[in-house]
Each structure stands twice: as structure tokens, then as C-alpha cells.
Design an enzyme around this catalytic site. Structure first.
Site, PDB file in Angstrom:
ATOM      1  N   SER A  23       0.791  -1.230   0.000  1.00 26.23           N
ATOM      2  CA  SER A  23       0.000   0.000   0.000  1.00 26.23           C
ATOM      3  C   SER A  23       0.820   1.275   0.000  1.00 26.23           C
ATOM      4  CB  SER A  23      -0.960   0.015   1.198  1.00 26.23           C
ATOM      5  OG  SER A  23      -2.080  -0.785   0.921  1.00 26.23           O
ATOM      6  N   GLN A  78      -5.360 -17.197   0.633  1.00 32.19           N
ATOM      7  CA  GLN A  78      -5.632 -18.551   0.167  1.00 32.19           C
ATOM      8  C   GLN A  78      -6.191 -18.525  -1.257  1.00 32.19           C
ATOM      9  OE1 GLN A  78      -6.360 -17.261   3.128  1.00 32.19           O
ATOM     10  NE2 GLN A  78      -6.667 -18.819   4.711  1.00 32.19           N
ATOM     11  N   TYR A  97     -10.433   2.149   5.973  1.00 34.68           N
ATOM     12  CA  TYR A  97      -9.443   1.845   4.940  1.00 34.68           C
ATOM     13  C   TYR A  97     -10.008   0.816   3.972  1.00 34.68           C
ATOM     14  CZ  TYR A  97      -4.681   1.065   3.194  1.00 34.68           C
ATOM     15  OH  TYR A  97      -3.557   0.994   2.417  1.00 34.68           O
ATOM     16  N   SER A  98      -9.949   1.114   2.688  1.00 39.88           N
ATOM     17  CA  SER A  98     -10.445   0.202   1.661  1.00 39.88           C
ATOM     18  C   SER A  98      -9.579   0.307   0.418  1.00 39.88           C
ATOM     19  CB  SER A  98     -11.899   0.532   1.297  1.00 39.88           C
ATOM     20  OG  SER A  98     -12.317  -0.238   0.182  1.00 39.88           O
ATOM     21  N   GLY A 113       2.685  -0.536   4.084  1.00 37.60           N
ATOM     22  CA  GLY A 113       2.307  -1.388   2.961  1.00 37.60           C
ATOM     23  C   GLY A 113       2.549  -2.855   3.249  1.00 37.60           C
TER      24      GLY A 113
END
Length: 388
Positions: free
Chosen positions: A97, A162, A196-197, A338
């Protein structure tokens, strides 16, 4: 990718191990961390890096600092748990990020060029894209995307490591990732909360492409990487490899489980939210140029640095792709964190010319102590260079 995912993904760790197949051997417990420094560092910073690669369980760690006295690098632990090769000072790594400040910078440059309006609805630039289950681009602004106040769900809440590791080299189309998020209702009405998205930045990448006719990667290269001479920074597209010297990236699928090598991943799964590769040197140079006004006009830099509280008890506040945190030695610093498969990064800079970036080659599977020590490393490095 989202910094909160590191611990969440530990659930289902057995599935992760089964999907990924071969696991790497964990570092031997009697291996002392290897220190490698190009200049003197405060003892506190050495102690934090030592703790990261011992008590915190990280294979290797690197911190690079820069201030008025010059640049310095300190490393600990290993880049490869099989060969026990030490962490190199010139390492490149996935930055997750920390891609977001690069993307936000491009959007704000377009604002400065009057090609994008911060408070215009996203619908103006991406007609019909944000629709479904109560999500509506007609009532979400560009500013809200960049500041995580849009309420758009995070696709990473519904796509786990996964899922990615079932086919780690597969291409992921950005619109498909966005649609994963839009299959769920908003987390709040636009502008009424903060959450946060990473979906917000996938949408920002699409906006850049629609406005300029070029991909977000092409615009980052033209507007940021080339002007600053960031020779170790890449927007890799679908390439699963990391150019140049780099540590292997690992995950720990469960408590006391062997480390798993997940260096090779198609970064399109992160896209404009977290796909980039860089180095400590380049990230410090970028953050310095950004907070000291070399990349944005004054009006747009003020907008980027106009923050809102996130509810974090450490005082973190989020601007437009850039967050601020108070420093224990006074003042505050600007930066981002990040996380992406294999790597975790935190970087920060002050407006008077101090920068620090820390990287570890473990994600997911770290601990809260690891998170705390990474932030402490950045703060210790920045305070060491502070001379009021």
C-alpha cells in the site's frame, strides 16, 4: 494492500499451507542476526531490528534513513532462509500500500491541471462503474476515494491469500476485483465515516486511465519515477518477478508453522492499491520530494496533507493517500505502510528533510509486536535525525 490484513489471514492457515505446497525451512534458532551498516545508528534502532529478527520471528529486516548528515542502511537477519544469505543493503521489495501515495500524487497532479475535480462525483469520470448493493458513484467524490471516506467495501475483506495462492501467477482484472467489493453493501454513507479500503485505489487507478488514456503505471512512471530518477522503482503490471537484488518473501501460515516462500506473485491482484516494487533509497527520495513540494503544487499538497482522524489511539490521521503520525520527539511525520504477500513496509518523512523506511520479508503471519517494532524503527530513525 491493507495493513490490517496481516493478522486476519492467519485464520485458515492450514488451508494456506495446503494450497501453496512447498514450505521453506525456518531460520535456525541459534543464528544471530547479521548487522550491516553504512553509518552509525543509534543503539535503539539496532535493538529494534535485532528484536524484529529474533523475538518477532521475521527472517530479515532493513531500515534505510536519510537526513542532513547523509544516508545510512542497517540490516538484520537473512534474505533467504535456506541459504542464510544476509539481507542486502541494496534490496528491492514489494511495497504494497505504499503504492497509494504514488497514485494519489498522480490524481492530485491531474487536479492541479484542472483535468480532475476533487469534489466531483466519481461518476463523472467512471460512469456506471460504482453500482450495486447500495454503492453509487453518483454520490461518492474523488476526494472520498483518496481519503477512504467513500464507504466502498474493501475487496481484500472478501479475497484472502488462500484465494490468491490457488493460482499465484494468475492475472486479476481490476474491474473484477472492484466487483468483488461491490457485491457487498457500503460500510457507511459516503463522507460519514473513515475506513481503509483498497478498492478506493483500484478505482483511482481506473480514473487515471480514463482521464489520461494511459494506465496508472504509465502515468506514475512519467510523472514521478522518471522526474525523480527512481531507478529501483517499478510498476510491474503482471510480471511476477522482482528485478535486481531482493530478499525472498515469506508467509507464516500458522503459529509455529514453517515459513512458506511466496516471492513470485502476479501483482495485478493488488493493482493501483499495492502492486509496486521499490527500495529504501527510492522510497525515501519519493517521500522527501512529496512532502517538501517537488511533486505537487502548493494547493494540491495542502489538500493531500489535510487529514481526518482514523480513530487509531496512536494519533494516526489520514489525508489523501498520505497519513500523519506524531513523533515521540515532537512534531509529526508523513508516510504510509504497505503489506503484500511476502513483504511488509513502513515509511515516513518530515518536512525538514528526514526520511526512514523499514522493510521485513514476512507477510502474512507476523505479530502485533512486529507491527509495533516496524513503526518504532521509523520513529526512532526520524527522531535520531532531529535537532531542534
Amino acid at each position: 494492500m491493507n495493513v490490517v490484513k496481516r493478522r486476519r489471514v492467519l485464520t485458515g492457515g492450514l488451508t494456506l499451507a495446503a494450497v501453496a505446497g512447498a514450505a521453506a525451512a525456518a531460520p535456525r534458532g541459534d543464528d544471530a542476526p547479521r548487522m550491516n551498516t553504512s553509518a552509525e545508528h543509534p543503539p535503539g534502532l539496532r535493538a529494534i531490528l535485532h528484536r524484529l529478527t529474533t523475538a518477532d520471528g521475521v527472517p530479515g529486516a532493513l531500515v534505510e534513513t536519510r537526513n542532513r548528515r547523509g544516508r545510512a542502511v542497517l540490516t538484520s537477519g537473512v534474505a533467504n532462509v535456506k541459504s542464510h544469505a544476509p539481507m542486502r543493503r541494496d534490496s528491492r521489495f514489494r511495497i504494497g500500500s505504499m503504492t497509494k501515495p504514488f497514485v494519489a500524487t498522480v490524481v492530485l497532479q491531474l487536479v492541479g491541471e484542472h483535468r480532475v475535480a476533487l469534489d466531483a462525483p466519481v461518476e463523472r469520470y467512471l460512469p456506471g462503474v460504482i453500482r450495486g448493493h447500495g454503492n453509487d458513484g453518483r454520490i461518492i467524490t474523488v476526494r472520498q476515494l483518496l481519503q477512504h471516506t467513500s464507504g466502498v467495501p474493501d475487496y481484500l475483506a472478501h479475497l484472502t491469500p488462500q484465494d490468491v495462492l490457488e493460482d499465484p501467477l494468475a492475472h486479476h482484472d481490476t474491474r473484477d476485483l472492484v466487483n468483488i467489493a461491490l457485491a457487498h453493501p457500503p460500510t457507511f454513507e459516503p463522507g460519514t465515516g473513515w475506513r481503509y479500503s483498497s478498492t478506493n485505489y483500484l478505482l483511482a487507478g481506473l480514473l487515471i486511465e480514463r482521464v489520461t488514456g494511459h494506465t496508472y503505471g504509465e502515468e506514475i512512471r512519467r510523472r514521478v519515477i522518471a522526474p525523480l530518477g527512481l531507478h529501483e522503482t517499478y510498476v510491474p503490471g503482471d510480471a511476477p518477478t522482482i528485478p535486481g537484488p531482493h530478499p525472498r518473501g515469506y508467509a507464516r501460515p500458522g503459529e509455529n508453522a514453517p515459513l512458506m516462500d511466496i516471492t513470485a506473485v502476479n501483482p495485478s491482484v493488488a493493482g493501483a492499491a499495492g502492486s509496486m516494487i521499490s527500495s529504501g533509497t527510492d522510497l525515501n527520495r519519493f517521500l522527501d520530494a512529496l512532502v517538501r513540494g517537488r511533486l505537487l503544487r502548493p494547493a494540491q499538497l495542502r489538500q493531500m496533507m489535510t487529514t481526518r482522524p482514523t480513530g487509531n489511539p496512536d494519533g494516526r490521521a489520514y489525508g489523501l493517500g498520505l497519513e500523519s503520525r506524531p513523533l515521540p520527539c515532537g512534531d509529526l511525520y508523513w508516510g504510509h505502510g504497505g503489506d503484500i504477500l511476502g513483504y511488509g513496509t513502513v515509511g515516513g518523512a518530515t518536512t525538514d528533510g528526514r526520511q526512514a523506511t523499514v522493510m521485513v520479508n514476512l507477510n502474512p503471519g507476523g505479530t502485533e509486536a512486529q507491527d509495533a517494532d516496524m513503526k518504532a524503527a521509523v520513529q526512532t530513525a526520524l527522531c535520531e535525525g532531529h535537532h531542534p
